[in-house]
Write an enzyme that holds these catalytic residues in place. Sequence first.
Site, short mmCIF file in Angstrom:
data_model
loop_
_atom_site.label_atom_id
_atom_site.label_comp_id
_atom_site.label_asym_id
_atom_site.label_seq_id
_atom_site.Cartn_x
_atom_site.Cartn_y
_atom_site.Cartn_z
N SER A 151 0.78 -0.98 -0.05
CA SER A 151 0.12 -0.06 -0.11
C SER A 151 0.82 1.26 0.12
O SER A 151 1.65 1.43 -0.71
CB SER A 151 -0.90 -0.02 1.26
OG SER A 151 -2.06 1.05 1.37
N ARG A 221 -11.70 6.84 10.10
CA ARG A 221 -11.30 5.08 10.05
C ARG A 221 -12.26 4.27 9.68
O ARG A 221 -12.04 3.23 8.80
CB ARG A 221 -11.08 4.91 11.57
CG ARG A 221 -10.56 3.40 11.52
CD ARG A 221 -9.45 2.85 10.68
NE ARG A 221 -8.91 1.67 10.87
CZ ARG A 221 -7.71 1.24 10.32
NH1 ARG A 221 -7.10 1.90 9.13
NH2 ARG A 221 -7.44 0.06 10.56
N ASP A 321 -8.94 -6.36 -4.68
CA ASP A 321 -8.43 -5.03 -4.28
C ASP A 321 -8.98 -3.90 -5.13
O ASP A 321 -8.50 -3.81 -6.26
CB ASP A 321 -6.88 -4.74 -4.16
CG ASP A 321 -6.26 -3.61 -3.61
OD1 ASP A 321 -7.28 -2.82 -3.33
OD2 ASP A 321 -5.24 -3.58 -3.39
N HIS A 354 -7.97 -4.93 -0.55
CA HIS A 354 -6.76 -4.33 -0.12
C HIS A 354 -5.99 -4.73 1.08
O HIS A 354 -4.82 -4.96 0.94
CB HIS A 354 -6.90 -2.82 0.00
CG HIS A 354 -5.68 -2.15 0.23
ND1 HIS A 354 -4.89 -1.98 -1.01
CD2 HIS A 354 -5.21 -1.26 1.11
CE1 HIS A 354 -3.87 -1.30 -0.67
NE2 HIS A 354 -3.99 -0.81 0.61
N ASP A 355 -6.69 -5.37 1.98
CA ASP A 355 -6.10 -5.71 3.36
C ASP A 355 -5.42 -7.23 3.20
O ASP A 355 -4.64 -7.49 3.94
CB ASP A 355 -6.85 -5.65 4.60
CG ASP A 355 -7.00 -4.57 5.28
OD1 ASP A 355 -6.15 -3.69 5.03
OD2 ASP A 355 -7.78 -4.50 6.28
#
Length: 381
Positions: A151, A221, A321, A354-355
């Site tokens: 990232s 967040r 992602d 994405h994680d």
Amino acid sequence: MESIGIVAPQTMHFAEPLRLQSGSVIGNYQLVVETYGELNAARSNAVLVCHALNASHHVAGIYADDPRSTGWWDNMVGPGKPLDTNRFFVIGVNNLGSCFGSTGPMSDDPSTGQPYGARFPVVTVEDWVHAQARVADAFGIDRFAAVMGGSLGGMQALAWSLMYPDRVAHCIDIASTPKLSAQNIAFNEVARSAILSDPDFHGGNYYAHGVKPKRGLRVARMIGHITYLSDDDMAEKFGRALRRADGALDAYNFSFDVEFEVESYLRYQGDKFADYFDANTYLLITRALDYFDPAKAFDGNLTAALAHTQAKYLIASFSTDWRFAPARSREIVKALLDNKRTVSYAEIDAPHGHDAFLLDDARYHNLIRAYYERIANEVGA
């Protein structure tokens, strides 16, 4: 597979001022680092791991006083792991502007004796790389066997190969992008707006008021966290399941309290993040993300921007992602191939969005392990 075990950070002090891309100067600053493994006699087995938005220098291991403090990439870095600390000397650096010990908005400004707060200058990926280079100098490392990150960390790895081409043998860039899309900048702007509009923000000088803009940081967040997950992953984890303490699983409350499991999850993630992260740091790091665009100085031509690179590259992306989609990684691959660079590319079919770059996926880890095996053979690690 065993963890690296108990680790301890160290604080490095730098008296030489650092001129930032904005023209501002940071003087007499500190960076917190952690190291794992041993630097060989030739100093050829060093690997720099660059962190993403909310991470830090604490890449692997645990702290003696907190057995729950596992490093953010502990499944990747350690003895016998894909980045094997029995063979490589690994460095994690907490970037300038962060809230985990390196000089940032929470630090005291020497000119006032009060926290910098909103006076802390905007920093960029390039500023971080210059600061990291000074860490390498302090360790006597002329050239990294690899610079690696996922990232935002991947952006730093790519920037290293551009800014210090003779100091990077391999660049490992995972789940990243050559620049943020308009959509990604928009997500960051909405997150920043949540913080800036929190009454407890006080223009960024909330430390003096004894408060934190937790409401804004919490929403920021929650917004970010949605973008880190895939739609399929969220459907599997939560679906439309209702959250009911009374066991009535099929009835709505007809209110604006938490109704769905996914709402509960996002609120939990937001609350947890707001307890440990700093709002000014969030603003700084998201702006650094926005500004990263190495092709900007070349009229948007990424091939021209990468023309002077010397490293070999591993570029990896994940199929689900959508924050930094595989197509963005392929832009980097194409530009490198246009420059006749040595590039390995993998798009990993993983459901976690994405994680996924943080998770223990066998295909992903086997890819990284095999690539480091090649590097180890090159440097005699």
